[in-house]
Design a protein around this motif. Sequence first.
Motif, short mmCIF file in Angstrom:
data_model
loop_
_atom_site.label_atom_id
_atom_site.label_comp_id
_atom_site.label_asym_id
_atom_site.label_seq_id
_atom_site.Cartn_x
_atom_site.Cartn_y
_atom_site.Cartn_z
N SER A 41 41.41 38.04 42.18
CA SER A 41 41.32 37.90 40.78
C SER A 41 40.42 37.75 40.23
O SER A 41 40.00 37.81 38.97
CB SER A 41 42.91 37.22 40.13
OG SER A 41 42.47 35.88 40.45
N GLY A 42 39.67 36.67 40.81
CA GLY A 42 38.37 35.96 40.09
C GLY A 42 39.44 34.62 39.52
O GLY A 42 40.62 34.32 39.41
N ASN A 47 42.99 35.60 34.44
CA ASN A 47 42.45 36.49 35.42
C ASN A 47 43.60 36.66 36.49
O ASN A 47 43.81 37.88 36.89
CB ASN A 47 41.25 36.23 36.30
CG ASN A 47 40.00 36.23 35.34
OD1 ASN A 47 40.02 37.04 34.32
ND2 ASN A 47 39.07 35.65 35.58
N SER A 48 44.06 35.62 36.99
CA SER A 48 45.44 35.50 37.90
C SER A 48 46.30 36.43 37.27
O SER A 48 47.20 37.09 37.85
CB SER A 48 45.55 34.17 38.32
OG SER A 48 46.67 34.24 39.23
N HIS A 50 46.73 38.56 34.97
CA HIS A 50 46.49 39.76 34.58
C HIS A 50 46.48 40.57 35.97
O HIS A 50 47.21 41.69 36.29
CB HIS A 50 45.10 40.13 34.13
CG HIS A 50 44.58 41.56 33.78
ND1 HIS A 50 44.08 42.39 34.53
CD2 HIS A 50 45.04 42.51 32.91
CE1 HIS A 50 43.82 43.51 33.95
NE2 HIS A 50 44.56 43.68 32.87
#
Length: 69
Positions: A41-42, A47-48, A50
């Motif tokens: 995810s980054g 980010n996680s 999403h």
Amino acid sequence: MNNNNKKPSILISAAVHEEIEPLLSLLGRFEDEKTVKITVSGPGMVNSAHALTTAIESCRPDIVMQCGC
């Protein structure tokens, strides 16, 4: 998991590839027994969230694993 002898589907998520790399070598031993989707995810909670939401909605896994810290 359904009772129709379907292979369990597993979603594994990490922020960066280095967090998931040790697990990837182990997964090869069980290739015929499961379906695995990997998502990187980054960094960051947004980010996680999403990446996991998108992956869960698209592949409907039986098991979700979050790797890393």
